[in-house]
Scaffold this motif. Structure first.
Motif, PDB file in Angstrom:
ATOM      1  N   UNK A 111      27.017  57.725  -8.792  1.00  0.00           N
ATOM      2  CA  UNK A 111      27.800  56.481  -8.754  1.00  0.00           C
ATOM      3  C   UNK A 111      27.482  55.580  -9.938  1.00  0.00           C
ATOM      4  N   UNK A 112      26.702  56.092 -10.880  1.00  0.00           N
ATOM      5  CA  UNK A 112      26.352  55.335 -12.100  1.00  0.00           C
ATOM      6  C   UNK A 112      25.551  54.084 -11.775  1.00  0.00           C
ATOM      7  N   UNK A 113      24.714  54.158 -10.727  1.00  0.00           N
ATOM      8  CA  UNK A 113      23.885  53.008 -10.374  1.00  0.00           C
ATOM      9  C   UNK A 113      22.660  52.932 -11.282  1.00  0.00           C
ATOM     10  N   UNK A 114      22.131  51.732 -11.421  1.00  0.00           N
ATOM     11  CA  UNK A 114      20.880  51.558 -12.165  1.00  0.00           C
ATOM     12  C   UNK A 114      19.825  52.500 -11.591  1.00  0.00           C
ATOM     13  N   UNK A 135       6.045  37.861 -22.967  1.00  0.00           N
ATOM     14  CA  UNK A 135       6.758  38.932 -22.275  1.00  0.00           C
ATOM     15  C   UNK A 135       7.035  40.096 -23.227  1.00  0.00           C
ATOM     16  N   UNK A 136       7.321  41.240 -22.617  1.00  0.00           N
ATOM     17  CA  UNK A 136       7.786  42.399 -23.369  1.00  0.00           C
ATOM     18  C   UNK A 136       9.167  42.729 -22.817  1.00  0.00           C
ATOM     19  N   UNK A 137      10.144  42.881 -23.701  1.00  0.00           N
ATOM     20  CA  UNK A 137      11.509  43.144 -23.252  1.00  0.00           C
ATOM     21  C   UNK A 137      11.865  44.593 -23.574  1.00  0.00           C
ATOM     22  N   UNK A 138      12.341  45.310 -22.558  1.00  0.00           N
ATOM     23  CA  UNK A 138      12.809  46.683 -22.715  1.00  0.00           C
ATOM     24  C   UNK A 138      14.332  46.673 -22.613  1.00  0.00           C
ATOM     25  N   UNK A 139      14.986  47.202 -23.626  1.00  0.00           N
ATOM     26  CA  UNK A 139      16.448  47.284 -23.649  1.00  0.00           C
ATOM     27  C   UNK A 139      16.822  48.755 -23.687  1.00  0.00           C
ATOM     28  N   UNK A 140      17.457  49.222 -22.637  1.00  0.00           N
ATOM     29  CA  UNK A 140      17.784  50.642 -22.507  1.00  0.00           C
ATOM     30  C   UNK A 140      19.241  50.879 -22.868  1.00  0.00           C
ATOM     31  N   UNK A 141      19.498  51.987 -23.550  1.00  0.00           N
ATOM     32  CA  UNK A 141      20.895  52.338 -23.841  1.00  0.00           C
ATOM     33  C   UNK A 141      21.632  52.706 -22.551  1.00  0.00           C
ATOM     34  N   UNK A 142      20.941  53.384 -21.641  1.00  0.00           N
ATOM     35  CA  UNK A 142      21.553  53.853 -20.404  1.00  0.00           C
ATOM     36  C   UNK A 142      21.983  52.655 -19.550  1.00  0.00           C
ATOM     37  N   UNK A 144      23.075  49.860 -20.237  1.00  0.00           N
ATOM     38  CA  UNK A 144      22.549  48.602 -20.771  1.00  0.00           C
ATOM     39  C   UNK A 144      21.568  47.958 -19.784  1.00  0.00           C
ATOM     40  N   UNK A 145      20.702  48.814 -19.219  1.00  0.00           N
ATOM     41  CA  UNK A 145      19.657  48.283 -18.334  1.00  0.00           C
ATOM     42  C   UNK A 145      18.679  47.462 -19.167  1.00  0.00           C
ATOM     43  N   UNK A 146      18.115  46.448 -18.558  1.00  0.00           N
ATOM     44  CA  UNK A 146      17.255  45.524 -19.283  1.00  0.00           C
ATOM     45  C   UNK A 146      16.086  45.131 -18.383  1.00  0.00           C
ATOM     46  N   UNK A 247      20.257  51.018 -30.736  1.00  0.00           N
ATOM     47  CA  UNK A 247      20.607  51.262 -29.339  1.00  0.00           C
ATOM     48  C   UNK A 247      22.117  51.075 -29.234  1.00  0.00           C
ATOM     49  N   UNK A 248      22.813  52.096 -28.790  1.00  0.00           N
ATOM     50  CA  UNK A 248      24.271  52.002 -28.632  1.00  0.00           C
ATOM     51  C   UNK A 248      24.579  51.744 -27.161  1.00  0.00           C
ATOM     52  N   UNK A 249      25.612  52.366 -26.631  1.00  0.00           N
ATOM     53  CA  UNK A 249      25.994  52.100 -25.241  1.00  0.00           C
ATOM     54  C   UNK A 249      26.221  53.405 -24.505  1.00  0.00           C
ATOM     55  N   UNK A 250      25.855  53.437 -23.248  1.00  0.00           N
ATOM     56  CA  UNK A 250      26.070  54.601 -22.391  1.00  0.00           C
ATOM     57  C   UNK A 250      26.506  54.044 -21.043  1.00  0.00           C
ATOM     58  N   UNK A 251      27.819  53.837 -20.916  1.00  0.00           N
ATOM     59  CA  UNK A 251      28.352  53.057 -19.795  1.00  0.00           C
ATOM     60  C   UNK A 251      29.041  53.980 -18.797  1.00  0.00           C
ATOM     61  N   UNK A 252      28.219  54.669 -18.041  1.00  0.00           N
ATOM     62  CA  UNK A 252      28.687  55.661 -17.071  1.00  0.00           C
ATOM     63  C   UNK A 252      29.812  55.126 -16.186  1.00  0.00           C
TER      64      UNK A 252
END
Lengths: 261, 284
Positions: A111-114, A135-142, A144-146, A247-252
Motif C-alpha cells: 500500500x506504499x505505507x511508510x 539534531x541529525x536529520x535523515x532525508x530518505x528518497x523512499x 520522501x520519508x524524513x 536524493x531524487x524521489x520514489x513516490x510509490x
C-alpha cells in the motif's frame, strides 16, 4: 631531551590507537574521523545499503515473488540478522509464516505505507544525512520519508501517540550516534518476507563511521510482545561516490494512482 | 478530518510538554499582509533590515514559518464562499493580479477542475511554490552549504544546496523540482527546474508545464517576517513571466516541533472521487 620525546610519542600512539578502533575498515593510515563545526562525528552525506534485506532480513535463496515476472524475482542473499535467528515467541513464529504466505497483499509496502525503522534504512534507496547542533536529520528518497533525530537531551513525548517512523531521540557516544526509537505503530513490517513487530517495538540504532566511505549501521530490536529476547541486525552503509549525487524521489503511492489518470 | 487529527495530536503534545501557555512575543509586522501592499513595502524594508546571521555568516532563516494558506484555494483573488475562505491575489506582477495565460491555456483550469482530483488530495507532494502556502507548518534549517525546508504536510522536504552545482539532467522530473540556491546580499535566490508539473498551483487547477523555470527569493524584512517572491517563466503556457509575492510569518510558540503527518496512510478521499469519475491529473 630524549626523556621528553618518549612520553610525547607514547601519547600519540594512544590517541591514534583510540582513533583506529573505529576507523579501520577502509581508513588510510593517519586518517581520523572528521568532525562537524559543532565537534560531533560527521556522518553527513548520501548513503545506501548494498544488500537484499529489503526482501528478507534473514538468509534466503532466490525465489519468485508472487505476482511478479521472473525477472523481478527475489535475489538470493545473506541475511543481516546477527546469528540469523529471530527469536519469535511461538504464536509470533506462526504469524510470521502466515505473513509470508500472504506477503503479496499483506505487506504494508504493497500500500506504499511508510516502512518504519529500521526498514527505511535498507529499502534500499539512498538517503542523505544533514547535521545540526541539536539534531541529525535523515532525508530518505523512499516516499520522501524524513526523520528529525533530536540530540538535545529531550525525552520522548511519553504519550499515547503512534508514529509510522517512531519518535527518535539521539545521543553521541564517542564516535557513534545512538538513536532510541519508540512509539511505533504495529502496522509496519521488517521486510517483504513477513518479519514483523508490535506497537511495543523499541529500536536502538547505532551509526558509526568506519572509514571515509563507510559507516556501520546496527539496530537492536526489542519487542516483548513478539520476541523472547532482544536481537540485532547490522550492515554497512556505503557512501554514494557520484560527485553530483542527489536524493531524487520514489513516490510509490503516486505511481500506484497512475491507473486513474 | 486529517487536519483535525493532527491538531488533536498537537494539542495533546502541547498540553503534556507544557507548551503553548505563553507564546514568545512576535514582533509587529513591518508591512501589511495583503500581497499587493506587502510586496513594495517589503522590498523597501528588506533593503535595510540587518538579518541575524548563522555561524556561517549567512542570513539566519531557521525556525517555524507559515504562508498565506487561503491561497491554496486560488492564487488569484477569490471570494469567500461555503467552500472557500476567500482572499486577495498573490500575484504582484502583472499588476492586475491575474495569471497571464496564453489564449489556449486560459480555459484549461476550469476544464481540469471538473475532470481531475486536486493533486493535493491524494497527498502527492505539493511542489513549488504551492508548498509555501499549503496550510501547514514550515521549518527552515541551515547548515554549511545547505538550506533545508521541512514541511509538516505529508512530510515533504526540500534540500537546497547553496554551493555551485548544476541541476540534474533535464529528463529527471520531480514533484518538488530540483532546487539550486545562492546568496545575493541578504536574499536567498533559488532556481527551481526539473518540475514534473503533475501538481497544481491551487485548488482552482491553475497549472504550469514541465518546462517551467522558477526563481524564488527569500528575504527577512523583520525578525518574524520573510518576504517570499517567485517568478514563473514558462513560455509554452504564459504570455510572459509573472511573479507572486507574500509574507511568511514566524511561529514563535516555545517548544514547537513538526509532527509526522502520515498523509497517504490515512487518506480516504481519493477513492470515492475516482468512483465518482474524477481522474488523477496526468500533468502537462
Amino acid at each position: 631531551m630524549g626523556m621528553r620525546v618518549v612520553p610525547v610519542a607514547a601519547g600519540l600512539v594512544v590517541v591514534l590507537g583510540a582513533g583506529l578502533l573505529v576507523w579501520t575498515a577502509n581508513g588510510r593510515s593517519g586518517d581520523t574521523p572528521p568532525r562537524t563545526a559543532a565537534g560531533q562525528p560527521d556522518l553527513q552525506g548520501v548513503w545506501q545499503v548494498l544488500n537484499t534485506a529489503a526482501w528478507n532480513i534473514q538468509d534466503h535463496s532466490e525465489e519468485r515473488y508472487p505476482g511478479l515476472p521472473a525477472r523481478f524475482s527475489m535475489p538470493a542473499g545473506q541475511g543481516v540478522v546477527e546469528g540469523n535467528e529471530i527469536p519469535y515467541q511461538e504464536w509470533a513464529a506462526a504469524q510470521r509464516n502466515e505473513n509470508y504466505k500472504n506477503r503479496q497483499t499483506a505487506d504494508p509496502e504493497e500500500k506504499c505505507y511508510l516502512p518504519g525503522v529500521p526498514r527505511i534504512t535498507y529499502t534500499p534507496s539512498p538517503f542523505q544525512i544533514l547535521q545540526f547542533p541539536d539534531r541529525v536529520v535523515f532525508l530518505y528518497e523512499h516516499l520522501h520519508a524524513m526523520r528529525e533525530i533530536f540530540t538535545d537531551g529531550s525525552p520522548h513525548p511519553n504519550l499515547p501517540v503512534e508514529f509510522w517512523m517512531g519518535d527518535s531521540r539521539g545521543r553521541w557516544e564517542g564516535e557513534t550516534l545512538v538513536v532510541d526509537v519508540i512509539q511505533f505503530t504495529s502496522q509496519t513490517w521488517f521486510d517483504r518476507a513477513g518479519n514483523f513487530h508490535s506497537d511495543a517495538l523499541h529500536v536502538i540504532e547505532r551509526y558509526t563511521r568506519t572509514g571515509p566511505q563507510h559507516m556501520l549501521y546496527e539496530a537492536t530490536i526489542e519487542d516483548p510482545k513478539v520476541f523472547t529476547r532482544p536481537w540485532k541486525m547490522s550492515m554497512p552503509l556505503y557512501r554514494r561516490q557520484e560527485a553530483a549525487i542527489r536524493i531524487l524521489e520514489s513516490e510509490c503511492y503516486a505511481l500506484a494512482r497512475e491507473e486513474a489518470r | 478530518m486529517r487536519k483535525a487529527m493532527v491538531l488533536t495530536v498537537i494539542a495533546i503534545l502541547a498540553a503534556a510538554t507544557g507548551q503553548g501557555q505563553s507564546p514568545a512575543p512576535r514582533s509587529e509586522p513591518s508591512c501589511p499582509s495583503e500581497p499587493a501592499l506587502f510586496h513594495p513595502c517589503a522590498q523597501k524594508v528588506g533593503a535595510t533590515f540587518e538579518p541575524p546571521r548563522t555561524a556561517d555568516g549567512v542570513p539566519d532563516f531557521q525556525g517555524f514559518w507559515r504562508g498565506p494558506s487561503f491561497a491554496t484555494e486560488n492564487i488569484e483573488e477569490h471570494p469567500k464562499t461555503d467552500d472557500d475562505d476567500g482572499g486577495k491575489s498573490l500575484i504582484v506582477d502583472p499588476a492586475d493580479g491575474k495569471i497571464p495565460y496564453q489564449a489556449w491555456a486560459s480555459p484549461l483550469p476550469a476544464k481540469h477542475r471538473a475532470e481531475y482530483i486536486d493533486p493535493n488530495v491524494p497527498c502527492f507532494p505539493s511542489g513549488v511554490p504551492r508548498s509555501l502556502y499549503t496550510p501547514t507548518q514550515i521549518e527552515f534549517l541551515q547548515t554549511a552549504g545547505y538550506v533545508l525546508i521541512l514541511f509538516e504536510r505529508a512530510h515533504a522536504y526540500r534540500v537546497i544546496p547553496t554551493t555551485t552545482g548544476q541541476h540534474v539532467g533535464a529528463s529527471v522530473r520531480l514533484w518538488m523540482g530540483d532546487s539550486r540556491g545562492h546568496w545575493e546580499g541578504h536574499t536567498l535566490v533559488v532556481d527551481v527546474a526539473n518540475h514534473n508539473a503533475k501538481v497544481w498551483f491551487d485548488q482552482a487547477a491553475n497549472f504550469f508545464s514541465a518546462s517551467a523555470r522558477m526563481v524564488e527569493r527569500f528575504t527577512l524584512v523583520d525578525r518574524d517576517t520573510m518576504h517570499y517572491q517567485v517568478t514563473i517563466d514558462d513560455p509554452g503556457v504564459f504570455a510572459r513571466p509573472w511573479t507572486m509575492a507574500f509574507p511568511l510569518r514566524r511561529n514563535t510558540e516555545p517548544g514547537f516541533r513538526l509532527l509526522e503527518e502520515a498523509c497517504h496512510e490515512g487518506e480516504r478521499n481519493t477513492d470515492p472521487l475516482i468512483a465518482l469519475g474524477y481522474k488523477v491529473y496526468p500533468g502537462n
